[in-house]
Design an enzyme around this catalytic site. Structure first.
Site, PDB file in Angstrom:
ATOM      1  N   HIS A 188       0.844  -1.199   0.000  1.00  0.00           N
ATOM      2  CA  HIS A 188       0.000   0.000   0.000  1.00  0.00           C
ATOM      3  C   HIS A 188       0.875   1.242   0.000  1.00  0.00           C
ATOM      4  O   HIS A 188       1.812   1.360   0.793  1.00  0.00           O
ATOM      5  CB  HIS A 188      -0.934   0.019   1.212  1.00  0.00           C
ATOM      6  CG  HIS A 188      -1.810   1.240   1.254  1.00  0.00           C
ATOM      7  ND1 HIS A 188      -2.759   1.492   0.287  1.00  0.00           N
ATOM      8  CD2 HIS A 188      -1.850   2.296   2.104  1.00  0.00           C
ATOM      9  CE1 HIS A 188      -3.368   2.643   0.556  1.00  0.00           C
ATOM     10  NE2 HIS A 188      -2.826   3.151   1.646  1.00  0.00           N
ATOM     11  N   SER A 189       0.585   2.182  -0.896  1.00  0.00           N
ATOM     12  CA  SER A 189       1.284   3.451  -0.987  1.00  0.00           C
ATOM     13  C   SER A 189       2.786   3.212  -1.211  1.00  0.00           C
ATOM     14  O   SER A 189       3.156   2.600  -2.207  1.00  0.00           O
ATOM     15  CB  SER A 189       0.999   4.281   0.270  1.00  0.00           C
ATOM     16  OG  SER A 189       1.377   5.623   0.094  1.00  0.00           O
ATOM     17  N   MET A 190       3.644   3.649  -0.305  1.00  0.00           N
ATOM     18  CA  MET A 190       5.067   3.361  -0.471  1.00  0.00           C
ATOM     19  C   MET A 190       5.302   1.864  -0.617  1.00  0.00           C
ATOM     20  O   MET A 190       6.183   1.423  -1.363  1.00  0.00           O
ATOM     21  CB  MET A 190       5.868   3.889   0.719  1.00  0.00           C
ATOM     22  CG  MET A 190       7.371   3.668   0.583  1.00  0.00           C
ATOM     23  SD  MET A 190       8.336   4.099   2.056  1.00  0.00           S
ATOM     24  CE  MET A 190       8.119   2.606   3.034  1.00  0.00           C
ATOM     25  N   ALA A 209       3.631  -0.240  -2.209  1.00  0.00           N
ATOM     26  CA  ALA A 209       3.429  -0.683  -3.586  1.00  0.00           C
ATOM     27  C   ALA A 209       4.697  -0.498  -4.404  1.00  0.00           C
ATOM     28  O   ALA A 209       5.029  -1.323  -5.258  1.00  0.00           O
ATOM     29  CB  ALA A 209       2.274   0.088  -4.219  1.00  0.00           C
ATOM     30  N   SER A 260      -1.544  -0.958  -4.259  1.00  0.00           N
ATOM     31  CA  SER A 260      -2.655  -0.230  -3.654  1.00  0.00           C
ATOM     32  C   SER A 260      -2.264   1.215  -3.342  1.00  0.00           C
ATOM     33  O   SER A 260      -1.196   1.481  -2.800  1.00  0.00           O
ATOM     34  CB  SER A 260      -3.076  -0.936  -2.360  1.00  0.00           C
ATOM     35  OG  SER A 260      -3.956  -0.132  -1.593  1.00  0.00           O
TER      36      SER A 260
END
Length: 258
Positions: free
Chosen positions: A95-97, A99, A122
């Protein structure tokens, strides 16, 4: 919680052993996040999926270790920690970083001859979609304002000076890592990429998330959920179903881009 032996003990958290698992799902946190963020995911998935949560240094039980300030080094170290777990197919959910870390880990696994089963990316724009960002250069008030805006951190932690002193170094280091990351062109991944994004996520537009399809020849999908950067909180059950179905019934899911 059980841990494996060796260097992976430091990096990998397994909250719920799954001895009958058919696939491993490696979960990679967002900037400032920790392995415990993925506890609900581990609780909710079926026993066929072995959930491994990655713990970056500089937080929680690793708070006395120096933070890693580049995505490339972080991906190298996470890949090394995953080497003992390749006896089953390895899927990645970042998720975020996380990803971005997941994408770079997938590249490294592919170079080792053991491609990831799938990458779930994500809340993050595709690596080729760059933005100039400077959160890591801001003062304490600026960092706290960013965390409040994204609404992914316990508000009580942001009001407690002692807790802030503990969490902000990791937040700043993670933001430095992801904001100074530059995509290096290379061969696309062979594994599928399934992008997920909130329709009101200021960190990644739907079109920026759709661009993940440019980074694989294994097929790409995109799911858009109502919500902002931490849309996962409101849609946990739906995301668990999506991930579980995708991991355990790959032939039932479309592998074409949409």
């Amino acid at each position: 919680m059980t841990l494996t032996n060796g260097a992976a003990d430091t990096w990998i958290r397994r909250f719920h052993p799954a001895p009958a698992a058919r696939v491993r799902l490696v979960c990679l946190p967002h900037a400032g996040g920790s392995a415990s963020y993925w506890y609900p995911m581990s609780t909710a998935v079926v026993p066929d999926v072995d959930v491994l949560a990655v713990q970056y240094p500089g937080r929680q039980d690793r708070r006395h270790e120096p933070c890693v300030e580049t995505i490339e080094t972080l991906a190298d170290l996470v890949t090394e920690a995953l080497l003992p777990y390749r006896d089953l197919p390895v899927a990645l959910f970042g998720h975020s970083m996380g990803a971005v870390v997941g994408f770079e880990v997938a590249r490294r696994l592919e170079a080792l001859g053991t491609p990831a089963a799938i990458l779930f990316a994500s809340g993050r724009r595709a690596p080729s979609r760059h933005r100039d960002e400077d959160v890591h250069l801001r003062g304490v008030d600026g960092l706290v304002a960013e965390l409040r805006k994204l609404d992914g951190t316990n508000p009580r932690a942001l009001q407690d000076p002692e807790l802030l002193q503990m969490i902000l170094p990791a937040v700043r280091a993670d933001y430095r890592a992801v904001e100074t990351y530059r995509y290096r062109p290379g061969p696309p991944l062979s594994c599928p990429i399934h992008a997920l994004v909130g329709d009101d996520d200021e960190k990644a537009t739907v079109e920026e998330a759709r661009a993940w399809r440019e980074h694989t020849v294994g097929g790409a999908e995109l799911d858009v959920f109502p919500g902002g950067h931490f849309y996962l909180t409101q849609h946990q059950a739906a995301i668990v179903r999506l991930v579980t179905d995708r991991l355990l019934s790959p032939m039932a899911s479309s592998t074409g881009q949409r």
